[in-house]
Scaffold this active site. Structure first.
Site, PDB file in Angstrom:
ATOM      1  N   GLY A  12       3.905   4.400   3.545  1.00 33.90           N
ATOM      2  CA  GLY A  12       2.627   5.120   3.490  1.00 33.90           C
ATOM      3  C   GLY A  12       1.687   4.605   4.571  1.00 33.90           C
ATOM      4  O   GLY A  12       0.467   4.572   4.382  1.00 33.90           O
ATOM      5  N   ASP A  62      11.089   9.809   2.921  1.00 28.90           N
ATOM      6  CA  ASP A  62      10.554   9.925   1.566  1.00 28.90           C
ATOM      7  C   ASP A  62      11.092   8.722   0.801  1.00 28.90           C
ATOM      8  O   ASP A  62      12.300   8.646   0.534  1.00 28.90           O
ATOM      9  CB  ASP A  62      11.039  11.243   0.942  1.00 28.90           C
ATOM     10  CG  ASP A  62      10.635  11.388  -0.517  1.00 28.90           C
ATOM     11  OD1 ASP A  62      10.086  10.412  -1.091  1.00 28.90           O
ATOM     12  OD2 ASP A  62      10.876  12.462  -1.078  1.00 28.90           O
ATOM     13  N   VAL A  63      10.214   7.794   0.447  1.00 32.60           N
ATOM     14  CA  VAL A  63      10.678   6.542  -0.160  1.00 32.60           C
ATOM     15  C   VAL A  63      11.351   6.765  -1.513  1.00 32.60           C
ATOM     16  O   VAL A  63      12.104   5.909  -1.983  1.00 32.60           O
ATOM     17  CB  VAL A  63       9.534   5.505  -0.295  1.00 32.60           C
ATOM     18  CG1 VAL A  63       9.004   5.080   1.067  1.00 32.60           C
ATOM     19  CG2 VAL A  63       8.405   6.028  -1.195  1.00 32.60           C
ATOM     20  N   SER A 141      -2.940  -0.932  -9.032  1.00 34.47           N
ATOM     21  CA  SER A 141      -4.278  -0.329  -9.051  1.00 34.47           C
ATOM     22  C   SER A 141      -5.016  -0.813 -10.300  1.00 34.47           C
ATOM     23  O   SER A 141      -4.380  -1.174 -11.302  1.00 34.47           O
ATOM     24  CB  SER A 141      -4.149   1.203  -9.120  1.00 34.47           C
ATOM     25  OG  SER A 141      -5.390   1.795  -9.447  1.00 34.47           O
ATOM     26  N   TYR A 153      -0.215   8.079 -13.306  1.00 34.02           N
ATOM     27  CA  TYR A 153      -0.533   7.063 -12.286  1.00 34.02           C
ATOM     28  C   TYR A 153      -0.730   5.680 -12.931  1.00 34.02           C
ATOM     29  O   TYR A 153      -0.240   4.671 -12.422  1.00 34.02           O
ATOM     30  CB  TYR A 153      -1.779   7.531 -11.552  1.00 34.02           C
ATOM     31  CG  TYR A 153      -2.228   6.717 -10.362  1.00 34.02           C
ATOM     32  CD1 TYR A 153      -1.638   6.875  -9.111  1.00 34.02           C
ATOM     33  CD2 TYR A 153      -3.287   5.809 -10.473  1.00 34.02           C
ATOM     34  CE1 TYR A 153      -2.090   6.151  -8.006  1.00 34.02           C
ATOM     35  CE2 TYR A 153      -3.750   5.097  -9.385  1.00 34.02           C
ATOM     36  CZ  TYR A 153      -3.147   5.266  -8.153  1.00 34.02           C
ATOM     37  OH  TYR A 153      -3.605   4.557  -7.062  1.00 34.02           O
ATOM     38  N   ALA A 156       2.598   4.286 -13.894  1.00 32.51           N
ATOM     39  CA  ALA A 156       3.351   3.833 -12.704  1.00 32.51           C
ATOM     40  C   ALA A 156       2.777   2.529 -12.171  1.00 32.51           C
ATOM     41  O   ALA A 156       3.520   1.599 -11.827  1.00 32.51           O
ATOM     42  CB  ALA A 156       3.313   4.912 -11.619  1.00 32.51           C
ATOM     43  N   LYS A 157       1.448   2.422 -12.115  1.00 30.36           N
ATOM     44  CA  LYS A 157       0.825   1.224 -11.538  1.00 30.36           C
ATOM     45  C   LYS A 157       0.990   0.007 -12.455  1.00 30.36           C
ATOM     46  O   LYS A 157       1.075  -1.128 -11.978  1.00 30.36           O
ATOM     47  CB  LYS A 157      -0.655   1.488 -11.239  1.00 30.36           C
ATOM     48  CG  LYS A 157      -0.877   2.491 -10.095  1.00 30.36           C
ATOM     49  CD  LYS A 157      -0.119   2.108  -8.831  1.00 30.36           C
ATOM     50  CE  LYS A 157      -0.656   2.754  -7.575  1.00 30.36           C
ATOM     51  NZ  LYS A 157       0.165   2.467  -6.384  1.00 30.36           N
TER      52      LYS A 157
HETATM   53  P1  NAP Z   1      -3.531   7.854   1.018  1.00 29.67           P
HETATM   54  O1  NAP Z   1      -4.659   7.830   1.997  1.00 29.67           O
HETATM   55  O2  NAP Z   1      -3.287   9.093   0.242  1.00 29.67           O
HETATM   56  O3  NAP Z   1      -2.202   7.415   1.813  1.00 29.67           O
HETATM   57  C1  NAP Z   1      -0.961   7.384   1.162  1.00 29.67           C
HETATM   58  C2  NAP Z   1       0.110   7.589   2.175  1.00 29.67           C
HETATM   59  O4  NAP Z   1       1.382   7.553   1.496  1.00 29.67           O
HETATM   60  C3  NAP Z   1       0.026   8.958   2.878  1.00 29.67           C
HETATM   61  O5  NAP Z   1       0.175   8.819   4.267  1.00 29.67           O
HETATM   62  C4  NAP Z   1       1.187   9.719   2.256  1.00 29.67           C
HETATM   63  O6  NAP Z   1       1.783  10.691   3.107  1.00 29.67           O
HETATM   64  C5  NAP Z   1       2.181   8.594   1.995  1.00 29.67           C
HETATM   65  N1  NAP Z   1       3.208   9.006   1.062  1.00 29.67           N
HETATM   66  C6  NAP Z   1       3.067   9.757  -0.068  1.00 29.67           C
HETATM   67  N2  NAP Z   1       4.250   9.963  -0.648  1.00 29.67           N
HETATM   68  C7  NAP Z   1       5.179   9.366   0.131  1.00 29.67           C
HETATM   69  C8  NAP Z   1       6.587   9.246   0.057  1.00 29.67           C
HETATM   70  N3  NAP Z   1       7.285   9.796  -0.939  1.00 29.67           N
HETATM   71  N4  NAP Z   1       7.235   8.549   1.023  1.00 29.67           N
HETATM   72  C9  NAP Z   1       6.545   7.999   2.044  1.00 29.67           C
HETATM   73  N5  NAP Z   1       5.201   8.073   2.171  1.00 29.67           N
HETATM   74  C10 NAP Z   1       4.529   8.757   1.232  1.00 29.67           C
HETATM   75  O7  NAP Z   1      -3.688   6.697  -0.063  1.00 29.67           O
HETATM   76  P2  NAP Z   1      -4.447   5.269  -0.031  1.00 29.67           P
HETATM   77  O8  NAP Z   1      -5.743   5.454  -0.697  1.00 29.67           O
HETATM   78  O9  NAP Z   1      -4.365   4.663   1.310  1.00 29.67           O
HETATM   79  O10 NAP Z   1      -3.529   4.464  -1.070  1.00 29.67           O
HETATM   80  C11 NAP Z   1      -2.468   3.605  -0.682  1.00 29.67           C
HETATM   81  C12 NAP Z   1      -1.903   2.931  -1.915  1.00 29.67           C
HETATM   82  O11 NAP Z   1      -2.937   2.202  -2.592  1.00 29.67           O
HETATM   83  C13 NAP Z   1      -1.323   3.900  -2.943  1.00 29.67           C
HETATM   84  O12 NAP Z   1      -0.190   3.337  -3.547  1.00 29.67           O
HETATM   85  C14 NAP Z   1      -2.450   4.029  -3.935  1.00 29.67           C
HETATM   86  O13 NAP Z   1      -1.972   4.435  -5.197  1.00 29.67           O
HETATM   87  C15 NAP Z   1      -3.003   2.634  -3.930  1.00 29.67           C
HETATM   88  N6  NAP Z   1      -4.392   2.539  -4.396  1.00 29.67           N
HETATM   89  C16 NAP Z   1      -5.405   3.198  -3.749  1.00 29.67           C
HETATM   90  C17 NAP Z   1      -6.704   3.078  -4.223  1.00 29.67           C
HETATM   91  C18 NAP Z   1      -7.872   3.758  -3.556  1.00 29.67           C
HETATM   92  O14 NAP Z   1      -8.997   3.690  -4.106  1.00 29.67           O
HETATM   93  N7  NAP Z   1      -7.709   4.420  -2.416  1.00 29.67           N
HETATM   94  C19 NAP Z   1      -6.974   2.316  -5.356  1.00 29.67           C
HETATM   95  C20 NAP Z   1      -5.925   1.670  -6.002  1.00 29.67           C
HETATM   96  C21 NAP Z   1      -4.640   1.784  -5.511  1.00 29.67           C
HETATM   97  P3  NAP Z   1       1.284  12.209   3.083  1.00 29.67           P
HETATM   98  O15 NAP Z   1      -0.057  12.193   3.714  1.00 29.67           O
HETATM   99  O16 NAP Z   1       2.302  12.929   3.925  1.00 29.67           O
HETATM  100  O17 NAP Z   1       1.255  12.637   1.665  1.00 29.67           O
END
Ligand code: NAP
Length: 252
Positions: A12, A62-63, A141, A153, A156-157
């Site tokens: 990601g 796709d992971v 998370s 979610y 999963a987390k």
């Molecule tokens: P994001 O901006 O949505 O980025 C996630 C990335 O993962 C995107 O580039 C997405 O690609 C990619 N992805 C999705 N499905 C995939 C797959 N099957 N294989 C490979 N890549 C894939 O999210 P983020 O906010 O940076 O979050 C990153 C991580 O932190 C996630 O695990 C999220 O649950 C966790 N997290 C985030 C927050 C927050 O507040 N932002 C809080 C707690 C935890 P596409 O764009 O092509 O879909």
């Protein structure tokens, strides 16, 4: 802190937290494979790393797909060398209240977060155990503690925390640590999409959230990259199976 150049995989990594983590690890001197669904979407991150004098590779995968996950790790090993740092960051949300949640919403989230982390880790650990050194960091998370509209979610987390602790137990004797980071609110496309879904302007949404956070601001991707840098460092070898909440305060 002592540093040694390693090969890292960040899933990601095209944007958000993953992009910041990839850039930070490159700055620390590691070669970084930026893995995301679409290889071309990784180019921005790779270009930024390369411009700063770092070494990076874009990998589309796709992971959650068995063959794709294995092929991604194989390609990284062929091109950059055996990966010994893995940051399982790829994620999606499919929020809905339980009574409206479809099986597909459930399966999609489980597939990326849990199955994706399992598959990538199973493939990468072969290189880590052989090298007798490895660092696995999984993105959990604060939602692991429960969050309305996120039964998929949250499950999963929370599952990732159990997986992390088990990895720590199984892989410790090979010099491999596994830890989890549980972010609170981080400003990314993921949280921006939530603001759009509930119809609140992004700046107002962030302001409202910040008012509830002890450090009086929302998180930025670099806040998470800082925690990752600690867990993957040479000096963190006695820290394993831990979950660190990076949420601007003691409560999630
Ligand atoms: P994001 O901006 O949505 O980025 C996630 C990335 O993962 C995107 O580039 C997405 O690609 C990619 N992805 C999705 N499905 C995939 C797959 N099957 N294989 C490979 N890549 C894939 O999210 P983020 O906010 O940076 O979050 C990153 C991580 O932190 C996630 O695990 C999220 O649950 C966790 N997290 C985030 C927050 C927050 O507040 N932002 C809080 C707690 C935890 P596409 O764009 O092509 O879909």
């Amino acid at each position: 802190m002592s540093t040694e150049s390693r090969v890292a995989i960040v899933t990601g990594g095209a944007r958000g937290i993953g992009a910041a983590v990839a850039q930070r690890l490159a700055k620390e001197g590691h070669a970084v494979a930026v893995v995301d669904l679409d290889e071309s979407s990784c180019e921005d991150t790779v270009t930024r790393i390369t411009k700063d004098g770092g070494h990076a590779l874009a990998v589309g995968a796709d992971v959650g797909n068995t063959e794709a996950a294995q092929a991604a790790v194989d390609r990284v090993a062929d091109v950059l060398g055996p990966p010994t740092i893995l940051v399982n960051n790829a994620g999606v949300t499919r929020d809905n209240l339980l009574f409206k949640m479809t099986e597909q919403d459930w399966d999609t989230v489980m597939n990326v977060h849990l199955r994706g982390t399992f598959l990538m880790t199973r493939a990468a650990q072969a290189h880590m155990t052989k090298a007798k050194w490895g660092r696995i960091v999984n993105l959990s998370s604060t939602s692991a503690l429960g969050n309305r509209g996120q039964s998929n979610y949250s499950a999963a987390k929370a599952g990732l925390q159990g997986l992390t602790k088990t990895l720590a137990i199984e892989l410790g004797k090979f010099g491999v640590t596994a830890n989890a980071i549980a972010p609170g609110f981080i400003a990314t496309e993921m949280t921006k999409a939530t603001a759009e879904r509930v119809g609140v302007p992004w700046e107002d949404y962030k302001k409202n959230v910040a008012a509830q956070i002890p450090v009086a601001r929302v998180g930025v991707p670099e806040d998470i990259a800082n925690a990752v840098a600690f867990f993957v460092s040479e000096d963190s070898g006695y820290v394993s199976g831990q979950v660190i909440y990076v949420a601007g305060g003691p409560k999630a």
